[in-house]
Scaffold this motif. Structure first.
Motif, PDB file in Angstrom:
ATOM      1  N   LYS A  37     -27.244 -24.297 -11.219  1.00  0.00           N
ATOM      2  CA  LYS A  37     -28.045 -24.001 -12.402  1.00  0.00           C
ATOM      3  C   LYS A  37     -29.528 -23.942 -12.053  1.00  0.00           C
ATOM      4  O   LYS A  37     -30.241 -23.008 -12.445  1.00  0.00           O
ATOM      5  CB  LYS A  37     -27.799 -25.064 -13.476  1.00  0.00           C
ATOM      6  CG  LYS A  37     -28.583 -24.839 -14.759  1.00  0.00           C
ATOM      7  CD  LYS A  37     -28.282 -25.945 -15.768  1.00  0.00           C
ATOM      8  CE  LYS A  37     -29.128 -25.777 -17.031  1.00  0.00           C
ATOM      9  NZ  LYS A  37     -28.859 -26.867 -18.004  1.00  0.00           N
ATOM     10  N   ALA A  38     -29.991 -24.918 -11.289  1.00  0.00           N
ATOM     11  CA  ALA A  38     -31.401 -24.949 -10.911  1.00  0.00           C
ATOM     12  C   ALA A  38     -31.748 -23.818  -9.947  1.00  0.00           C
ATOM     13  O   ALA A  38     -32.819 -23.214 -10.042  1.00  0.00           O
ATOM     14  CB  ALA A  38     -31.739 -26.299 -10.278  1.00  0.00           C
ATOM     15  N   ALA A  39     -30.851 -23.512  -9.009  1.00  0.00           N
ATOM     16  CA  ALA A  39     -31.119 -22.454  -8.036  1.00  0.00           C
ATOM     17  C   ALA A  39     -31.220 -21.095  -8.718  1.00  0.00           C
ATOM     18  O   ALA A  39     -32.117 -20.300  -8.423  1.00  0.00           O
ATOM     19  CB  ALA A  39     -30.024 -22.429  -6.974  1.00  0.00           C
ATOM     20  N   ALA A  40     -30.316 -20.811  -9.648  1.00  0.00           N
ATOM     21  CA  ALA A  40     -30.344 -19.522 -10.344  1.00  0.00           C
ATOM     22  C   ALA A  40     -31.630 -19.354 -11.152  1.00  0.00           C
ATOM     23  O   ALA A  40     -32.147 -18.241 -11.285  1.00  0.00           O
ATOM     24  CB  ALA A  40     -29.129 -19.410 -11.267  1.00  0.00           C
ATOM     25  N   ALA A  41     -32.144 -20.452 -11.665  1.00  0.00           N
ATOM     26  CA  ALA A  41     -33.352 -20.390 -12.492  1.00  0.00           C
ATOM     27  C   ALA A  41     -34.632 -20.343 -11.672  1.00  0.00           C
ATOM     28  O   ALA A  41     -35.668 -19.887 -12.168  1.00  0.00           O
ATOM     29  CB  ALA A  41     -33.393 -21.595 -13.434  1.00  0.00           C
ATOM     30  N   SER A  42     -34.577 -20.781 -10.415  1.00  0.00           N
ATOM     31  CA  SER A  42     -35.817 -20.965  -9.650  1.00  0.00           C
ATOM     32  C   SER A  42     -36.014 -20.019  -8.479  1.00  0.00           C
ATOM     33  O   SER A  42     -37.152 -19.746  -8.087  1.00  0.00           O
ATOM     34  CB  SER A  42     -35.887 -22.411  -9.124  1.00  0.00           C
ATOM     35  OG  SER A  42     -35.836 -23.339 -10.185  1.00  0.00           O
ATOM     36  N   VAL A  43     -34.940 -19.524  -7.870  1.00  0.00           N
ATOM     37  CA  VAL A  43     -35.095 -18.658  -6.689  1.00  0.00           C
ATOM     38  C   VAL A  43     -35.476 -17.249  -7.140  1.00  0.00           C
ATOM     39  O   VAL A  43     -34.736 -16.616  -7.903  1.00  0.00           O
ATOM     40  CB  VAL A  43     -33.796 -18.616  -5.862  1.00  0.00           C
ATOM     41  CG1 VAL A  43     -33.945 -17.635  -4.701  1.00  0.00           C
ATOM     42  CG2 VAL A  43     -33.447 -20.003  -5.345  1.00  0.00           C
TER      43      VAL A  43
END
Length: 235
Positions: A37-43
């Motif tokens: 969830k965090a990777a999809a939102a931040s990368v």
């Protein structure tokens, strides 16, 4: 504050939030869901993220994903044994496919991914010490969506994910071991009381039941606790 400074601050806050979620996670699965969830939102460039896990005998499966299409794209990679996530698990640390429609490295997987709406992928190996855990995979719906910054930010997420998954696995193993020990101790107490035995004698009864019936010691203890019956050593 300039745009670069703002972006840096946003990423720092994102990583801080991720670490809070990872500390709060109570299982390997919740850890994986927090990471994707965090990777999809931040990368930069990513519209979705997933984690592929390495299993026994070289099998790979998707353990967490932020979108349904991720599972379908990953399935094509596993079946063809070709694609960025497979390469990250099997061969190299980082794999970038920024134009899957025209990438000669993936002649079979590329067209399959494009047909599912994925134009680019960026994958990072997940590992702890010398063990390969799997890969963190990022998906884009347009060619050349991933940049140098994407690779840098994704690499940080992969490092955090590797440590967090290894810690979650260890915690689950310790919890399982403690639960087993507790159940065996409780069953020993029941056998002691039922047959007027010492703790060592009662444990030997459990051990013999386990050996003669070819059942794990914990399963014997579980049956005694939840049925109140002590099985015969032999039928």
């Amino acid at each position: 504050m300039n745009a670069q400074g703002f972006e840096g601050e946003r990423l720092a806050l994102g990583f801080a939030h991720l670490m809070e979620e990872l500390w709060a996670a109570d299982s390997e699965q919740s850890t994986l869901l927090s990471v994707v969830k965090a990777a999809a939102a931040s990368v930069p460039g990513a519209v979705a993220a997933g984690v592929s896990m390495r299993r026994a005998r070289g099998r790979i499966d998707t353990a967490a994903a932020t979108a349904r299409f991720v599972t379908e794209v990953d399935k094509a990679q596993y079946e063809l044994r070709e694609g960025p996530c497979v390469a990250s698990v099997d061969d190299s640390l980082v794999n970038l496919a920024n134009d899957l429609a025209n990438d000669p490295h993936w002649p079979r997987f590329g067209p399959a991914a494009v047909s599912l709406g994925v134009a680019a992928m960026l994958s990072f190996r997940l590992s702890a010490r010398s063990e390969v855990i799997g890969s963190l995979n990022l998906y884009a719906n347009r060619p050349f969506a991933f940049t140098g910054q994407s690779r840098a930010v994704g690499g940080i997420f992969a490092a955090h994910a590797s440590v967090a998954i290894a810690a979650a696995r260890r915690a689950e193993t310790l919890t399982e071991a403690l639960k087993t020990r507790t159940e065996i101790s409780e069953a020993v107490g029941i056998v002691m009381e039922r047959h007027h035995l010492t703790s060592q004698e009662a444990f030997e009864v459990l051990r013999r039941i386990s050996q003669h019936r070819n059942v794990k010691l914990r399963e014997v203890a579980h049956r005694i606790i939840y049925t109140g019956e002590v099985p015969r050593e032999r039928d």
